[in-house]
Write a protein that holds these residues in place. Sequence first.
Motif, short mmCIF file in Angstrom:
data_model
loop_
_atom_site.label_atom_id
_atom_site.label_comp_id
_atom_site.label_asym_id
_atom_site.label_seq_id
_atom_site.Cartn_x
_atom_site.Cartn_y
_atom_site.Cartn_z
N GLU A 128 -2.20 4.46 -5.88
CA GLU A 128 -1.08 4.08 -5.05
C GLU A 128 -1.27 2.64 -4.58
OE1 GLU A 128 1.18 6.21 -1.27
OE2 GLU A 128 -0.68 7.04 -2.05
N ARG A 164 -4.79 3.01 6.21
CA ARG A 164 -4.92 4.46 6.03
C ARG A 164 -5.09 4.83 4.56
NH1 ARG A 164 -1.23 8.11 8.96
NH2 ARG A 164 0.17 7.69 7.23
N THR A 178 -7.99 3.97 -2.78
CA THR A 178 -7.71 4.52 -4.10
C THR A 178 -8.73 5.59 -4.48
OG1 THR A 178 -8.97 2.71 -5.08
CG2 THR A 178 -6.57 2.43 -4.95
N GLU A 179 -9.87 5.57 -3.81
CA GLU A 179 -10.90 6.59 -4.03
C GLU A 179 -11.33 7.09 -2.66
OE1 GLU A 179 -14.27 5.32 -6.36
OE2 GLU A 179 -15.43 7.12 -5.85
N PHE A 180 -11.30 8.38 -2.46
CA PHE A 180 -11.79 8.89 -1.19
C PHE A 180 -12.41 10.26 -1.39
CE2 PHE A 180 -8.01 11.51 -0.57
CZ PHE A 180 -7.06 10.81 -1.31
N THR A 205 5.50 9.48 9.78
CA THR A 205 4.29 9.14 10.53
C THR A 205 4.59 8.81 11.99
OG1 THR A 205 3.27 8.39 8.48
CG2 THR A 205 2.23 7.67 10.50
N GLU A 230 -2.34 13.12 10.61
CA GLU A 230 -2.62 14.27 9.77
C GLU A 230 -3.96 14.09 9.04
OE1 GLU A 230 -1.24 14.39 5.96
OE2 GLU A 230 -2.72 15.99 6.03
N ILE A 231 -4.76 15.15 9.02
CA ILE A 231 -6.05 15.08 8.32
C ILE A 231 -6.22 16.22 7.33
CG2 ILE A 231 -7.39 13.91 10.11
CD1 ILE A 231 -8.32 17.16 10.46
N GLY A 282 -9.24 15.32 4.52
CA GLY A 282 -9.62 13.97 4.13
C GLY A 282 -10.81 13.51 4.96
N ARG A 327 -10.54 10.15 6.82
CA ARG A 327 -9.68 10.18 8.00
C ARG A 327 -10.32 10.90 9.18
NH1 ARG A 327 -3.48 10.98 5.96
NH2 ARG A 327 -3.46 9.16 4.60
N ARG A 380 -12.48 1.37 -1.75
CA ARG A 380 -11.73 0.97 -2.93
C ARG A 380 -10.26 0.88 -2.57
NH1 ARG A 380 -15.96 -0.83 -4.27
NH2 ARG A 380 -17.20 -0.08 -6.01
N THR A 381 -9.69 -0.28 -2.75
CA THR A 381 -8.27 -0.47 -2.47
C THR A 381 -7.67 -1.17 -3.68
OG1 THR A 381 -8.60 -2.66 -1.51
CG2 THR A 381 -8.81 -0.79 -0.01
N ALA A 397 3.16 13.90 6.35
CA ALA A 397 3.55 12.51 6.09
C ALA A 397 2.85 11.95 4.87
CB ALA A 397 3.22 11.65 7.29
N ASP A 398 1.56 11.88 4.91
CA ASP A 398 0.82 11.55 3.70
C ASP A 398 -0.53 12.24 3.75
OD1 ASP A 398 -0.37 8.28 4.57
OD2 ASP A 398 0.45 9.86 5.83
N THR A 399 -0.56 13.29 3.01
CA THR A 399 -1.67 14.21 3.01
C THR A 399 -2.88 13.59 2.34
OG1 THR A 399 0.04 15.76 2.57
CG2 THR A 399 -2.21 16.57 2.36
N PRO A 400 -4.05 13.74 2.95
CA PRO A 400 -5.20 13.11 2.32
C PRO A 400 -5.58 13.72 0.98
CG PRO A 400 -5.83 14.33 4.30
CD PRO A 400 -4.35 14.34 4.23
N THR A 401 -5.67 15.03 0.91
CA THR A 401 -6.19 15.57 -0.35
C THR A 401 -5.20 16.41 -1.13
OG1 THR A 401 -7.16 17.39 0.83
CG2 THR A 401 -8.59 15.53 0.37
N GLU A 404 -22.64 8.10 -0.33
CA GLU A 404 -21.70 8.35 -1.42
C GLU A 404 -21.48 7.08 -2.23
OE1 GLU A 404 -18.13 9.83 0.41
OE2 GLU A 404 -19.17 11.41 1.45
N LEU A 419 -15.29 4.49 -9.02
CA LEU A 419 -14.56 3.34 -9.56
C LEU A 419 -15.36 2.07 -9.32
CD1 LEU A 419 -10.94 4.07 -8.26
CD2 LEU A 419 -11.69 4.16 -10.64
N TYR A 470 -6.25 -1.06 -13.62
CA TYR A 470 -6.38 -0.87 -12.17
C TYR A 470 -5.49 -1.92 -11.51
CZ TYR A 470 -8.69 -0.03 -7.66
OH TYR A 470 -8.97 0.30 -6.35
N PHE A 471 -4.23 -1.55 -11.25
CA PHE A 471 -3.24 -2.51 -10.76
C PHE A 471 -3.23 -3.71 -11.72
CE2 PHE A 471 -4.85 0.20 -7.44
CZ PHE A 471 -3.68 0.86 -7.10
#
Lengths: 575, 575
Positions: free
Chosen positions: A340, A346, A349-351, A441, A495-496, A546, A549, A568-569, B2-6, B284, B288, B304-305
């Motif tokens: 994304e 918030r 790209t990797e979490f 949000t 939200e978590i 997450g 988060r 990573r972003t 809203a935007d779910t982590p996982t 951890e 990537l 990657y973008f």
Amino acid sequence: MADTPTEPKPAAQVPPAEGGEAAPAAPSKKGAKKAEAKAKKEAEKARKAAEREAAAAAAKAASAANDPAKANYGDITPTTKVDAERTYLRDLGEEHIDKVIKLRAWVQNTRPQSASIGFVELREERDWSIQGVMLANSEGTVSKQMVKWLGSLPLESFVLVEAKVVKPVEPVKSCKVSDYELQISRCYLIAPAPPVLGLGFAVANRAVASFEDEEQANDAEKVAEAGVAGLSLDALPNASLTTHLNNPAMHKRAPIQQAIADVRIAVRKLFSEYLDSKRFNQFEPPALIAASSEGGANVFSMPYFDKSAYLAQSPQFYKQMEIAGGRKRVYCIAPVFRAENSNTPRHMTEFTGLDLEMEIEEHYHEVRDTLEAVLLYIFRGLKERCAEQIELVRTAYPSEDFLLPEPGKEVRLTFAEGQKLLREEGPEEFRNVSDDEDMSTPQEKALGALIKEKFKTDFYVLDKFPEGARPFYAREDPENRKLTNSYDFFMRGQEILSGGQRIHLPDELEARLRTKGIDPQSPGIKEYVDVFRSAGVPPHGGGGIGLDRVVAWYLNLPSVHLTSYYPRTPKRLLP
Amino acid sequence: MADTPTEPKPAAQVPPAEGGEAAPAAPSKKGAKKAEAKAKKEAEKARKAAEREAAAAAAKAASAANDPAKANYGDITPTTKVDAERTYLRDLGEEHIDKVIKLRAWVQNTRPQSASIGFVELREERDWSIQGVMLANSEGTVSKQMVKWLGSLPLESFVLVEAKVVKPVEPVKSCKVSDYELQISRCYLIAPAPPVLGLGFAVANRAVASFEDEEQANDAEKVAEAGVAGLSLDALPNASLTTHLNNPAMHKRAPIQQAIADVRIAVRKLFSEYLDSKRFNQFEPPALIAASSEGGANVFSMPYFDKSAYLAQSPQFYKQMEIAGGRKRVYCIAPVFRAENSNTPRHMTEFTGLDLEMEIEEHYHEVRDTLEAVLLYIFRGLKERCAEQIELVRTAYPSEDFLLPEPGKEVRLTFAEGQKLLREEGPEEFRNVSDDEDMSTPQEKALGALIKEKFKTDFYVLDKFPEGARPFYAREDPENRKLTNSYDFFMRGQEILSGGQRIHLPDELEARLRTKGIDPQSPGIKEYVDVFRSAGVPPHGGGGIGLDRVVAWYLNLPSVHLTSYYPRTPKRLLP
């Protein structure tokens, strides 16, 4: 070494490259003038550095020439041997007074006082520091040259020290170990630091000043200027996140960064610990998958021999496969990926996802309650085990205690109740929110504030999300098909966790897919449905937490990027 | 939400697709004939299936019509309620005799005996099974229709059962719970299985017959034939790995597969447990990375973008960065990736690394000994905690006890000593092996056999590998530059770990890079060297353990693919 499992062969073993890093911005209008000034500064810097080096070399030569203490300091050699008892600062006590000990530490600060007295702050790990003092003596075991050498050590060099433990005249306020002091008798340089650090220790240990990339150039300039002027780096203003991440060794040495890392690992461990005690089976989902084209927008794809592979966006399918495979209750802790292009505090790209899935015996609230219990276990565990770390983080990022509901008084609203609260008591702009549409949000945050005021908790559950807000695998409420048996969990209004009951019957799943406009025969979907057709699969549900988060919002950090070891972003793949 | 982590948003949430799976082989010369026979069989199969369905429907209608026991069996409904005490088979004891309990289980086998007596094997989890018996009675709470219905349940359906615990006339040999039996009073179908399973439970629980892809078609044909003939699937021969993996629910339900999974997780936990107790910090590493072009051959790369990203082949660089960052002793458990087109039982494209890195105080043998200690802790822990699982696996894959050295008598040979042993006592072809060249896999296996004979151990260390066999970051032996301070560890003659001391001084690292023909300024390498230049980094070393291999060789499995939850190979990305 025929074929090593985790350390590749010489040729293949090469660390990350800069290929992924963004190029510096193009020069601005003022470019030429700036460049000129920069060149001048660089020249000045080079001149000063040369002077410094020459002085250091001269001092070294002079000191080596005729120094009775010669053997007691300098660069370490293969024959250097210090036999004193190895003692750790955290273990230091009254019994060590007047004893000679040995330790290894970073030079955190040097304060030459006179030709024959020098002070040094030695840091052993995280914030465990102690004051060392070196006094030239008439016996010649510590010489003035030796004192001078100590004062010239670049900050963040790593040294081996032999010293006597003594009581300082008064407690040393600048060090964590304030009741003892070290009278240094020998000191050897194991690994030198550069003359000027890219990020000073004190600055690394302060709050990040900015999350904007542009700030980095300013930081670098300030550091260079301070270096030229011989100023203490501690006097510099806070640095940008980019400067922190471009100086990974120093960023990581900051006690607050280590405290955040400790909290992160504590969350992982508490999660496992609780679930292990409830007979959950851990498993490992794959990162490489043969993903569907439908999730294409946010999925990383790559050539995979003669095919394509994708990186998992969640372990959803695999958690359910474990349940189909008879594992009853499962959890996993694994990296997940989102392609994304969101550059917000918030998003990454990797979490890391903390996921669980379990059979439902009577009601899906068994799952909701298990998730709630594991999170409460984590929050209470953090408070107990990481009190010191939480305090450390607060020195840079202030936060109020994370409020928990009293046992037995957990706050669980339905989605509709949450919306009603917003309509009736929330800000003007939310007077017309609907029960059928997902929350934004800002809505979530406003609701979080209302709930905190009303129920005195930073942690709560919203249950029974509308059908339209949930994915195809979410099971509908049998009593009201407009709702699903699903929930989100929140921390400080953010939200978590998202989860719920899944559809376990293949025919129901196919019907739902059609309702959602997805062809049950489409690639990826078919294989998914087939699992539920291949053998009887028990009713089940779960949720995904997450990790980034949870850590960020628990500690009230301004960005999830601060919680990750190597964030990573879209703009960052280094270090 | 809203935007779910996982859990991704509805649109993005789609499980894996078949895109990555190899297409079936092209038809052979005998294709036409075979196709004809197949079509015939398919038609026959369809006819029989239709017959069966019609019969079942008729039976259902008839039974529902006038059945006093109607409410006590059939498909579960939202109003179905069984109030008896929920009891787990593993907890069953004498105190339950004559008590009515409730349980949920898979129908593992049905054995209709007469119109009024039917037997069923119920499996609750892994191999926990019990015999259920259903007797039609004159009161009408259990009817003949009900007995018939029970006998018609497809195997691996999931049911809810109410039953009285009784003592069987003689121990039930076919079930793990042999001292008790269940007199079923009510039974409801929660989730049905298909009429014919793609992989029967008994076959799933036997050794994999073949690791060749071609075998799968034969398996499918045999299953179909058995289905048509109404034969027990248990009578079928062992299935290929492909058949297992294409039927993931049944593959995973096999107790031996669950036992392997338990052993795998136990290894992870024992690894963490030991290192946590020794003050290691978990961390951890990223998956990537912005990798160098030099490791290109075996690295997965992806868009990657506006840049490219790569998948980590090892956490090597990141472990060292943690040490540079002052974390003292670190470990990680993470997926690593190799884009190697090797189709052998020892290779996968995604596997799990157990990695550690630690500061060295006096000698690199501190690291070697820590790695040895953690592995011994794992092996001893497995024997203690997984004895039942090891026995289960042996029913399919026989193995001898994994021999360990006696405490204090660990076997550590130098590489040169190992080569000497091979030359002097090994097979003819190894009479001329050199001390300067790396070992081949056959050499390793031959040496393993010699060592087992001589030292009665399956676990040993080879130390001091020649310089040419190690990567650029391996530190040379200061006393003999032809050697490095590095080691490999072996299990049953196969390598499972590689490690050693790393170079911690930037100038030494640069010099070594040049010797190895690598430009220290090349992308990726420069950033790596810079870390050691950015602050003083203590001497350190570590090692990487291949989790998949440890599990496979400990249990003496024929392939690492059996140890993985979702094995990834050049040919397989599904399920």
